[in-house]
Design an enzyme around this catalytic site. Structure first.
Site, PDB file in Angstrom:
ATOM      1  N   HIS A  87      61.071 109.617   1.735  1.00  0.00           N
ATOM      2  CA  HIS A  87      62.422 110.151   1.625  1.00  0.00           C
ATOM      3  C   HIS A  87      63.008 109.766   0.264  1.00  0.00           C
ATOM      4  O   HIS A  87      62.409 108.998  -0.481  1.00  0.00           O
ATOM      5  CB  HIS A  87      63.304 109.588   2.743  1.00  0.00           C
ATOM      6  CG  HIS A  87      62.828 109.941   4.108  1.00  0.00           C
ATOM      7  ND1 HIS A  87      63.235 109.254   5.243  1.00  0.00           N
ATOM      8  CD2 HIS A  87      61.966 110.890   4.547  1.00  0.00           C
ATOM      9  CE1 HIS A  87      62.652 109.786   6.310  1.00  0.00           C
ATOM     10  NE2 HIS A  87      61.879 110.773   5.903  1.00  0.00           N
ATOM     11  N   ARG A  96      49.139 104.727  10.256  1.00  0.00           N
ATOM     12  CA  ARG A  96      50.231 105.079  11.169  1.00  0.00           C
ATOM     13  C   ARG A  96      50.008 106.435  11.833  1.00  0.00           C
ATOM     14  O   ARG A  96      50.571 106.702  12.895  1.00  0.00           O
ATOM     15  CB  ARG A  96      51.575 105.076  10.428  1.00  0.00           C
ATOM     16  CG  ARG A  96      51.631 106.033   9.253  1.00  0.00           C
ATOM     17  CD  ARG A  96      52.976 106.010   8.539  1.00  0.00           C
ATOM     18  NE  ARG A  96      53.969 106.781   9.267  1.00  0.00           N
ATOM     19  CZ  ARG A  96      55.246 106.859   8.907  1.00  0.00           C
ATOM     20  NH1 ARG A  96      55.685 106.196   7.844  1.00  0.00           N
ATOM     21  NH2 ARG A  96      56.098 107.601   9.589  1.00  0.00           N
ATOM     22  N   SER A 144      65.693 109.937   9.229  1.00  0.00           N
ATOM     23  CA  SER A 144      66.173 110.870  10.254  1.00  0.00           C
ATOM     24  C   SER A 144      66.931 110.174  11.375  1.00  0.00           C
ATOM     25  O   SER A 144      67.946 110.679  11.853  1.00  0.00           O
ATOM     26  CB  SER A 144      64.992 111.661  10.829  1.00  0.00           C
ATOM     27  OG  SER A 144      64.388 112.428   9.810  1.00  0.00           O
ATOM     28  N   HIS A 200      68.856 113.592   5.109  1.00  0.00           N
ATOM     29  CA  HIS A 200      68.382 112.807   3.964  1.00  0.00           C
ATOM     30  C   HIS A 200      67.541 113.723   3.090  1.00  0.00           C
ATOM     31  O   HIS A 200      67.210 114.840   3.486  1.00  0.00           O
ATOM     32  CB  HIS A 200      67.537 111.604   4.417  1.00  0.00           C
ATOM     33  CG  HIS A 200      66.376 111.987   5.280  1.00  0.00           C
ATOM     34  ND1 HIS A 200      65.212 112.542   4.759  1.00  0.00           N
ATOM     35  CD2 HIS A 200      66.183 111.943   6.617  1.00  0.00           C
ATOM     36  CE1 HIS A 200      64.374 112.806   5.747  1.00  0.00           C
ATOM     37  NE2 HIS A 200      64.944 112.460   6.886  1.00  0.00           N
ATOM     38  N   HIS A 202      60.807 102.546   9.358  1.00  0.00           N
ATOM     39  CA  HIS A 202      60.426 102.200  10.732  1.00  0.00           C
ATOM     40  C   HIS A 202      60.350 100.687  10.925  1.00  0.00           C
ATOM     41  O   HIS A 202      60.370 100.203  12.060  1.00  0.00           O
ATOM     42  CB  HIS A 202      59.068 102.806  11.075  1.00  0.00           C
ATOM     43  CG  HIS A 202      59.101 104.294  11.198  1.00  0.00           C
ATOM     44  ND1 HIS A 202      59.310 104.929  12.405  1.00  0.00           N
ATOM     45  CD2 HIS A 202      58.977 105.274  10.272  1.00  0.00           C
ATOM     46  CE1 HIS A 202      59.300 106.243  12.206  1.00  0.00           C
ATOM     47  NE2 HIS A 202      59.108 106.476  10.927  1.00  0.00           N
TER      48      HIS A 202
END
Length: 514
Positions: free
Chosen positions: A463, A187, A64, A445, A125
């Site tokens: 993704h 996370r 993103s 995406h 990330h």
């Protein structure tokens, strides 16, 4: 006198890719009568949102942040993943001033070097190769106390895939002769971005005090115990890892703390808890004075040394619209608000002149498969009102559902998410028709079009590298093939009759028939 606008809306369907294989393809199996009708009636095609086309390594799935930077800047932007990996390959990383200064200061006083970040090969990330380079660099510069605080992924990677990463780093520290994994946590806790401070506090207490729900003498053992509790990587409870003497690592005054995530949105909250003196998200039992370094720039108000500051992007779509006296609106839910503002504006926090913003709160649920429609109805209410106000030349809107629900791995919920978005698009298109507006529908995406890993049979929560839809709901037109996200901003300017600045190297994809 108020000028009536005929707006161009850009609808970004987050995580909505096109995939030929229909097996566990939520986009295909969803009942989407609106998009089916628009595809039959208007010019449409597919564009690329991954790999070299968005400044990522060849074959790397899009995400993103990267998607919105490319969408908003109108050029391929060399991404941090690529940039930092190149610095490591060129041996520039080990000489980075911000990183060297923090390590050297800790070594000089006998302090520890704490390294935290998402330990993952996902590349969204962070990348574990960057974390390995940091561990090697710290030991090479004389650090004997190197503590890795591993945030586990399971979202941009298969849900239970962290074991190989943890084993690799155990072996790495053995080879280096110094350092160890000091803690693991999912996370879900460490990288929240929706002000759920009760989650972040667990990661903070773990890193600062070694305070945890569980304690083990080995990271792989800790992970296996989490699996036996039915916790996938993303949701692993706070687990401190003890040394040979049964001691946990704690963060002390004078230590270095280096955050190895390169993507900003999920790094901001925990960073603020460490460095903001006025922080009030939760009560901090201790506030050690550390040399904190961020790998990249997370936000303008986060005052810490940055290893790799952002490139300054000029003449993004937002800036061009401002300079030409145009009005614009950015609107999304909490989960993607930073993307339609900060990232779309090329990493600039402040709105441009003539830029309004509307934030809709995302629902407070543990995971979005519990409410796959999210806040799409309220978002669409506000969006329709903005269109009908005829105040705006350009409206940028992100629907997060395909991505946020796709990440849960719940196929049925992802289908419902797609269906909810389709219904909303119907309302938006109807409102635009009333005021003579037009709209481009695309995505940043893929995600929801692949809900199972064909190899492992596990849920596919990451993704994809699939192409994404590109639909023009407006005048009779043709669409060029081979487009990419960086072509969208020039396309919008072209449709408005505006010239395209030299910095935008993307090309208009839509050609209106005369």
């Amino acid at each position: 006198m108020t000028t009536t606008k005929r707006p161009i809306a850009l609808l970004i369907l987050d995580g909505w890719g096109y995939r030929e294989n229909t097996h566990m393809n939520a986009v295909y199996h969803a009942n989407t009568p609106v998009l089916d009708r628009l595809n039959a009636q208007y010019a449409h095609g597919l564009i690329s949102g991954s790999g070299l086309d968005v400044g990522l390594p060849d074959g790397q799935m899009g995400n993103s942040e990267v998607g919105h930077i490319n969408l908003g800047s109108g050029r391929i932007v060399y991404q941090e993943l690529t940039r930092i990996s190149k610095a490591i390959a060129d041996h520039e990383f080990e000489q980075n001033p911000a990183l060297c200064d923090a390590v050297d200061a800790a070594v000089k006083t006998g302090g520890a070097v704490h390294i935290m970040g998402l330990l993952s090969p996902g590349g969204v990330h962070s990348h574990e190769e960057h974390i390995e380079a940091m561990c090697r660099m710290a030991v090479a510069r004389g650090a004997t106390k190197v503590y890795l605080h591993a945030f586990l992924d399971g979202r941009d990677t298969p849900p239970r895939s962290a074991k190989s990463s943890l084993s690799h780093f155990d072996d790495l520290f053995t080879t280096l002769g110094h350092g160890r994994i000091a803690s693991i946590i999912g996370r879900y806790f460490a990288m929240d971005r929706d002000n759920r401070w009760d989650r972040v506090s667990q990661a903070y207490d773990l890193i600062t005090q070694g305070k945890s729900k569980f304690q083990y003498d080995n990271a792989v053992t800790a992970l296996e115990a989490a699996y036996s509790r039915d916790e996938n990587d993303e949701f692993v409870s706070s687990s401190a890892i003890t040394d040979a003497n049964g001691q946990v690592a704690t963060l002390q005054d004078g230590d270095a703390l280096i955050f190895m995530n390169f993507r900003a949105d999920r790094a901001r909250q925990i960073t603020r808890s460490f460095i903001n003196p006025e922080f009030d998200g939760f009560a901090r039992a201790v506030t050690p004075k550390v040399n904190f370094v961020t790998l990249t720039e997370y936000a303008a108000d986060i005052k810490a040394p940055i290893a790799y500051p952002s490139d300054n992007l000029v003449n993004t779509l937002g800036e061009v619209l401002q300079n030409r006296g145009r009005t614009q609106l950015r609107i999304s839910e909490t989960e993607k608000y930073a993307h339609v503002t900060f990232f779309f504006n090329g990493g600039k926090e402040e709105p441009f002149n003539g830029e309004d913003r509307i934030l809709i709160n995302s629902p407070k649920v543990a995971t979005y498969d519990l409410q796959p429609e999210m806040s799409s109805t309220e978002l669409t209410d506000k969006l329709v009102a903005a269109i009908e106000s005829t105040k705006y030349d350009v409206i940028i809107c992100n629907y997060p559902n395909g991505d946020m629900v796709g990440h849960t791995g719940n196929f049925d919920a992802a289908v419902k998410a797609c269906e909810a978005v389709d219904a909303c698009i119907g309302r938006v298109v109807e409102a635009l028709a009333k005021v003579g507006g037009e709209c481009i529908i695309t995505a940043d995406h893929g995600n929801a079009e692949q809900m199972t890993d064909e190899t492992t049979g596990q849920a596919h929560t990451a993704h994809t590298s699939e192409l994404v839809p590109f639909v023009f709901v407006g005048r009779d037109a043709t669409i060029d093939k081979g487009g990419k996200l960086s072509d969208v901003a020039p396309t919008i300017l072209h449709l408005m009759g505006e010239s395209i600045p030299a910095e935008m190297t993307g090309k208009p994809l839509i050609h209106v028939k005369e």
